[in-house]
Design an enzyme around this catalytic site. Structure first.
Site, PDB file in Angstrom:
ATOM      1  N   GLU A  88      12.378  19.010  33.496  1.00  0.00           N
ATOM      2  CA  GLU A  88      11.342  19.532  34.400  1.00  0.00           C
ATOM      3  C   GLU A  88      11.572  21.016  34.679  1.00  0.00           C
ATOM      4  OE1 GLU A  88      10.262  15.705  37.197  1.00  0.00           O
ATOM      5  OE2 GLU A  88      12.277  16.511  37.265  1.00  0.00           O
ATOM      6  N   LEU A 136      44.901  44.478  48.430  1.00  0.00           N
ATOM      7  CA  LEU A 136      45.482  43.770  49.576  1.00  0.00           C
ATOM      8  C   LEU A 136      46.996  43.937  49.602  1.00  0.00           C
ATOM      9  CD1 LEU A 136      43.475  40.430  49.272  1.00  0.00           C
ATOM     10  CD2 LEU A 136      43.371  41.991  51.213  1.00  0.00           C
ATOM     11  N   GLU A 177      41.838  31.993  53.222  1.00  0.00           N
ATOM     12  CA  GLU A 177      40.951  31.816  52.064  1.00  0.00           C
ATOM     13  C   GLU A 177      41.795  31.691  50.804  1.00  0.00           C
ATOM     14  OE1 GLU A 177      38.251  35.128  51.883  1.00  0.00           O
ATOM     15  OE2 GLU A 177      37.620  34.880  53.961  1.00  0.00           O
ATOM     16  N   LYS A 192      42.794  32.889  47.190  1.00  0.00           N
ATOM     17  CA  LYS A 192      42.689  34.174  46.483  1.00  0.00           C
ATOM     18  C   LYS A 192      42.249  33.868  45.054  1.00  0.00           C
ATOM     19  CE  LYS A 192      44.965  38.600  45.863  1.00  0.00           C
ATOM     20  NZ  LYS A 192      44.585  38.839  44.491  1.00  0.00           N
ATOM     21  N   GLU A 230      34.320  37.634  44.142  1.00  0.00           N
ATOM     22  CA  GLU A 230      35.076  37.487  42.909  1.00  0.00           C
ATOM     23  C   GLU A 230      34.258  36.647  41.939  1.00  0.00           C
ATOM     24  OE1 GLU A 230      37.880  39.138  43.244  1.00  0.00           O
ATOM     25  OE2 GLU A 230      39.247  38.451  41.681  1.00  0.00           O
ATOM     26  N   LYS A 267      43.151  36.600  56.834  1.00  0.00           N
ATOM     27  CA  LYS A 267      42.406  37.729  57.384  1.00  0.00           C
ATOM     28  C   LYS A 267      42.236  37.589  58.889  1.00  0.00           C
ATOM     29  CE  LYS A 267      39.582  37.998  53.222  1.00  0.00           C
ATOM     30  NZ  LYS A 267      38.243  37.844  52.639  1.00  0.00           N
ATOM     31  N   CYS A 321      67.781  59.883  21.437  1.00  0.00           N
ATOM     32  CA  CYS A 321      66.401  59.419  21.327  1.00  0.00           C
ATOM     33  C   CYS A 321      66.191  58.871  19.907  1.00  0.00           C
ATOM     34  CB  CYS A 321      65.452  60.588  21.586  1.00  0.00           C
ATOM     35  SG  CYS A 321      63.753  60.195  21.150  1.00  0.00           S
ATOM     36  N   CYS A 371      63.862  61.483  27.305  1.00  0.00           N
ATOM     37  CA  CYS A 371      64.105  62.339  26.152  1.00  0.00           C
ATOM     38  C   CYS A 371      63.606  63.716  26.581  1.00  0.00           C
ATOM     39  CB  CYS A 371      63.333  61.835  24.931  1.00  0.00           C
ATOM     40  SG  CYS A 371      63.281  63.064  23.624  1.00  0.00           S
ATOM     41  N   CYS A 431      59.268  65.979  20.926  1.00  0.00           N
ATOM     42  CA  CYS A 431      59.642  64.675  20.360  1.00  0.00           C
ATOM     43  C   CYS A 431      58.380  64.012  19.777  1.00  0.00           C
ATOM     44  CB  CYS A 431      60.233  63.805  21.463  1.00  0.00           C
ATOM     45  SG  CYS A 431      60.432  62.084  20.998  1.00  0.00           S
TER      46      CYS A 431
HETATM   47  S1  IVH Z   1      39.340  40.246  50.578  1.00  0.00           S
HETATM   48  C1  IVH Z   1      39.631  44.804  51.551  1.00  0.00           C
HETATM   49  N1  IVH Z   1      39.362  37.758  49.837  1.00  0.00           N
HETATM   50  O1  IVH Z   1      41.830  40.220  45.468  1.00  0.00           O
HETATM   51  C2  IVH Z   1      40.073  43.640  50.787  1.00  0.00           C
HETATM   52  N2  IVH Z   1      39.883  39.400  48.201  1.00  0.00           N
HETATM   53  O2  IVH Z   1      44.093  42.069  45.650  1.00  0.00           O
HETATM   54  C3  IVH Z   1      38.929  42.773  50.454  1.00  0.00           C
HETATM   55  N3  IVH Z   1      40.285  38.508  45.977  1.00  0.00           N
HETATM   56  O3  IVH Z   1      40.012  43.178  45.174  1.00  0.00           O
HETATM   57  C4  IVH Z   1      39.339  41.677  49.633  1.00  0.00           C
HETATM   58  N4  IVH Z   1      39.990  36.387  46.490  1.00  0.00           N
HETATM   59  O4  IVH Z   1      38.917  41.094  44.247  1.00  0.00           O
HETATM   60  C5  IVH Z   1      39.562  39.025  49.454  1.00  0.00           C
HETATM   61  N5  IVH Z   1      39.300  35.515  49.337  1.00  0.00           N
HETATM   62  C6  IVH Z   1      39.489  36.761  48.950  1.00  0.00           C
HETATM   63  C7  IVH Z   1      39.825  37.104  47.623  1.00  0.00           C
HETATM   64  C8  IVH Z   1      40.012  38.440  47.294  1.00  0.00           C
HETATM   65  C9  IVH Z   1      40.264  37.243  45.513  1.00  0.00           C
HETATM   66  C10 IVH Z   1      40.572  39.704  45.164  1.00  0.00           C
HETATM   67  C11 IVH Z   1      39.600  40.822  45.427  1.00  0.00           C
HETATM   68  C12 IVH Z   1      40.428  42.003  45.785  1.00  0.00           C
HETATM   69  C13 IVH Z   1      41.780  41.606  45.315  1.00  0.00           C
HETATM   70  C14 IVH Z   1      42.823  42.277  46.167  1.00  0.00           C
END
Ligand code: IVH
Length: 609
Positions: free
Chosen positions: A60, A108, A137, A139, A194, A306, A423, A439, A444
């Site tokens: 569909e 980070l 969260e 990563k 991401e 955070k 070297c 060196c 070189c």
């Molecule tokens: S917060 C100002 N939250 O990790 C920082 N980053 O090492 C904002 N990443 O560039 C990032 N999961 O691409 C945040 N839950 C998450 C994340 C995350 C993956 C990546 C992101 C960032 C990198 C920093």
């Protein structure tokens, strides 16, 4: 309710079908139908991809989609800017313009133990002067992306780039079904997230021939940088959005509220995000995240904690590299065992000598590893590493292969490896400076090669890669960057693999490179201590011509932000007679050596070549 929705969908589809069956259509009804179809398909995309709750069958859906494609072909002017057909991409070349980020895309701060993490929360509460709540969260291990919406419409998607400027990848981002092309409210907002490929999709795709990516993350990053968005559309990409910058958010007190708001706008946020007041519970949840990595269908390399309170985030601010309101807790990297077959030394373009372990190839995670840097003699001494030893190898941060420790000593009686006295490339005695050996010979051959490769890459000179450079060096045709600009068509024609087309592209890019601004040329020359940040500080301090730099002394240089006496001396040492000769000769060849025009205004684009 669900049935009512289903009935409604069927009714809409039937109506659409009825209209589509009608013969020749006028502009007005075509417009109406295109709008209705676009909205309906967008709704089904959201139901299927974001909520995972489809209301109609694939068949569909395809019917609706095909009809919209047909109509847009017949009435191209009526296609909506956020039409779902844009998601299939196109054959047009992406230009990847460089675009500034509204707010720098920082990285980070990292920690590797729960103790460090708890200590960070305590320090942060102390700085804030109050008890805080924290959002935990996952990563996500994918490719960072920034999405900009103007009055609800996706206007730009960009990569992280250097954090200040990224590359415009909007057309490729449009192919990601979970990236809304239009928000559910007409707000202007910039979000960060991401983009990732699911492990199961990666496994399916790598079984097919021709896909050459070693991890889902590299595949996601590669897909976003595909030249044609139609190719990006073939990679099943997904996204989690985790941060937003917007003027319309002032009434949102907490990050958790911001995430809920993003969700309401149509973004996909991670359902595993949790808010905690109690640090013990936070710790337990981080452990839980760590324990279930295997069951997730996407790769994570840690957790991010955070500060929840948005006003406190503002108070905490950020350093040059990362915000003070967040920290990444990184899991231990995957590991494996193998044998060190040999230890090579590499001479960098600044003469730095780096020992590199040649390993019996071994799989770590999804990649095969055959080499790992050993950094310097101290690191080798710390490991007590000898050729033939069996070692534990990891991929730190899941990327850089590292020899962690010796598991079993070799049976041949090899002793801890020692840096050669001379070297290996030019036989000059090596010198030790701090942790590293160097060196000291500017001429070189390995340094010459390293400098030329770096220069060519940074100046965007096409078809002048490591192999061609090596050929030209062995013919004694090039030694310093200025020699590149004296290469002729005939000479290039004599090189293996260089036909007319390739030579023309090479010559054109050579001409184009002459217009590069001072900052980029200086960076390409790779003068020790003159990296992008130092160059920026210099130009900001008024060093807007290369003559000013050539005329500088210790006292003028140390007035520049971030340049102390040692750095100043290193810069002056780097501007040695040969480097000065190079700069003069490059200027004679027509390089502009002028500073970049004023900073790009937000919203403007700058050509990247
Ligand atoms: S917060 C100002 N939250 O990790 C920082 N980053 O090492 C904002 N990443 O560039 C990032 N999961 O691409 C945040 N839950 C998450 C994340 C995350 C993956 C990546 C992101 C960032 C990198 C920093």
């Amino acid at each position: 309710m669900k049935y009512a929705m289903k009935l409604l969908s069927i009714l809409i589809i039937s109506l659409l079908f009825f209209f589509s069956a009608a013969p020749a259509m006028d502009q007005e009804s075509a417009q109406k139908r295109i709008q209705a179809l676009s909205a309906e398909i967008t709704r089904h995309d959201y139901l299927y991809y974001v909520l995972g709750k489809p209301e109609i069958s694939d068949q569909e859906y395809d019917q609706l989609f095909d009809e919209l494609v047909r109509l847009e072909k017949e009435f191209p002017d009526l296609a909506l800017p956020d039409s779902p057909t844009k998601r299939v991409g196109s054959e047009l070349d992406n230009t990847f313009l460089q675009v500034p980020h509204a707010v720098p895309m920082l990285s980070l701060e990292k920690c590797y133990s729960l103790e460090e993490l708890v200590a960070w929360t305590e320090r942060t509460e102390e700085k804030a002067g109050e008890k805080l709540s924290f959002v935990a969260e996952e990563k996500i291990d994918g490719a960072a992306i920034e999405l900009t919406y103007h009055k609800g419409m996706l206007v730009r998607a960009s990569t992280r780039g250097n954090g200040q400027k990224g590359y415009d990848i909007t057309d490729n981002a449009r192919t990601v079904r979970t990236i809304p092309l239009k928000l559910k409210q007409p707000v202007s907002v910039t979000v960060r997230g991401e983009v990732f490929v699911r492990k199961s999709d990666f496994a399916k795709l790598t079984n097919k021939k021709g896909l050459n990516y070693d991890s889902p993350r590299n595949l996601a990053a590669g897909a976003l940088r595909r030249k044609h968005s139609s190719e990006a559309a073939e990679i099943p990409l997904d996204i989690f959005v985790f941060e937003a910058v917007s003027d319309d958010m002032d009434d949102l007190a907490n990050h958790a509220d911001a995430l809920a708001w993003l969700n309401k706008l149509g973004f996909k946020t991670n359902p595993n995000n949790r808010t905690f007041r109690n640090i013990h519970k936070l710790k337990a949840y981080i452990e839980e995240i760590g324990s279930r990595t295997e069951v997730l269908d996407y790769e994570i390399d840690g957790a991010v904690v955070k500060v929840n309170q948005r006003n406190i985030r503002k108070v905490l601010g950020h350093t040059e590299r990362f915000p003070k309101w967040a920290i990444a807790y990184k899991f231990r990297s995957p590991e494996n065992e193998t044998v060190v077959q040999d230890i090579d030394v590499q001479i960098g373009r600044h003469g730095r000598v780096t020992p590199v372990a040649k390993l019996h190839p071994v799989r770590i995670g999804s990649a095969s590893i055959a080499r790992a840097t050993l950094h310097n003699q101290d690191y080798i001494n710390m490991l007590e590493l000898a050729i033939g030893d069996t070692v534990k190898v990891s991929r730190r941060g899941k990327v850089i292969p590292a020899v962690e420790h010796v598991l079993e000593k070799n049976m041949a009686g090899n002793e801890t490896w020692q840096m050669p006295i001379h070297c290996p490339a030019c036989k000059t005695p090596l010198q030790r400076e701090g942790k590293h050996h160097f060196c000291p010979n500017f001429d070189c051959p390995d340094q010459i090669r390293g400098r030329l490769i770096y220069f060519s890459k940074k100046m965007g000179i096409k078809y002048l890669g490591p192999k061609t450079i090596e050929m030209l060096i062995s013919q004694k045709r090039i030694q310093h960057p200025e020699d590149i600009y004296t290469l002729t068509n005939e000479e290039m024609n004599r090189l293996r693999g260089f036909g007319e087309k390739k030579i023309n592209a090479f010559m054109t890019s050579l001409e184009q490179s002459k217009t590069k601004p001072l900052q980029e040329v200086l960076a390409a020359l790779g003068i020790r201590e003159l990296g992008p940040r130092a160059i920026e500080n210099l130009t900001e301090a008024g060093f807007d011509s290369v003559d000013k730099l050539l005329g500088a002394d210790i006292s003028t240089l140390t007035q520049v932000k971030g340049i102390g006496e040692i750095t100043a001396q290193n810069i002056l040492d780097g501007l040695n007679p040969q480097m000065r000769k190079t700069i003069k000769a490059l200027r004679k060849s027509g390089l502009s050596f002028q500073t970049e025009p004023p900073a790009v205004l937000p919203g403007d684009t700058q050509k990247h070549d």
